[in-house]
Design an enzyme around this catalytic site. Sequence first.
Site, PDB file in Angstrom:
ATOM      1  N   HIS A   1      41.083  52.278  40.502  1.00 30.92           N
ATOM      2  CA  HIS A   1      41.870  51.109  40.087  1.00 30.92           C
ATOM      3  C   HIS A   1      41.176  50.328  38.979  1.00 30.92           C
ATOM      4  CE1 HIS A   1      44.180  52.024  43.608  1.00 30.92           C
ATOM      5  NE2 HIS A   1      43.205  51.703  44.434  1.00 30.92           N
TER       6      HIS A   1
ATOM      7  N   HIS B   1      48.419  53.201  45.066  1.00 37.60           N
ATOM      8  CA  HIS B   1      47.919  54.526  45.429  1.00 37.60           C
ATOM      9  C   HIS B   1      49.020  55.579  45.299  1.00 37.60           C
ATOM     10  CE1 HIS B   1      45.611  51.538  47.818  1.00 37.60           C
ATOM     11  NE2 HIS B   1      44.590  52.246  47.385  1.00 37.60           N
TER      12      HIS B   1
END
Length: 330
Positions: A56, A218
């Site tokens: 991320h 995700h």
Amino acid sequence: MKMLINVPETVVADALRGMAAVYPGLIVDVENRVVVRRDAPVAGKVGLVSGGGSGHEPLHGGFVGPGMLSAACPGEVFTSPVPDQMVRAAAAVDSGAGVLFIVKNYTGDVLNFDMAAELAEDEGVQIGKVLVNDDVAVTDSLFTAGRRGTGATLFVEKIAGAAAEAGAPLERVEAIGRRVNERARSFGVALSAVTTPAKGSPTFDLPPGELELGIGIHGEPGRERRAMMTSHEIADFAVDAVLADLRPAGPVIALVNGMGGTPLLELYGFTAEVHRVLGERGVAVARTLVGNYVTSLDMAGCSVTLCEVDEELLRLWDAPVETAALRWGR
């Protein structure tokens, strides 16, 4: 899929070695997976610790530095860090004023940060916690009970970080962080699937002519899948989804966040559409941040986060910050 890596097993360690080579203001412990600002602990200052799965970036390691996080704990790709990392980070940044854990609402992160809080408190470190759960797309998902933590994490880390830098006590920093989370909402859109190094191929099927509305960071499913829409149409859908839940009475800070695979040319065009929708809905925009900040590896797409601000929160947002990924005012 082609990736600029050696082997999947070392991708996180390799990235941390790169950070260590570039940013002398950070202490990067590659073996123990902890990134700490070099001047920590700062006397009398509350420490801020966050973390989560890698993939991320720049979240969270890219937000370590004066005015934001004191330390970050990177896990394996899309996998929570372990309690030992968090305890080590808390010990490294605790000056005696306490440590605030900022936790995205994913089951693994929540469980491990809770365990770390108990262990750190056993060692005499006072711990506060802010749980970030800003995603309005879905309630409950493959990774979490309740709403997912996404773009508002940046707002919490920046604004609470500014309060800590100004010398606010732990209870005050924690209250400000919770206030930011309560005033922030996000909605994400995927134009392509994400590819993890371990899998080497897209983790879900998203046909070329379709997009996923309300995707998680995700690759978790969102609200619905539709035929490809224009930037104008996506902005209407995403902003309206946020406003329906947030219902701001005052101005907002807007984050137009790339998911990792969308060029800035498209993000700036989409930002214009977000501003158009907010103007049509009568919402004033105090500040806007555009770029890749809370990403999902190579996913094409974006998210919109709005945070309603008052004079204090806006002042803390504008306060100086000096991190690898966010810096102004110094």
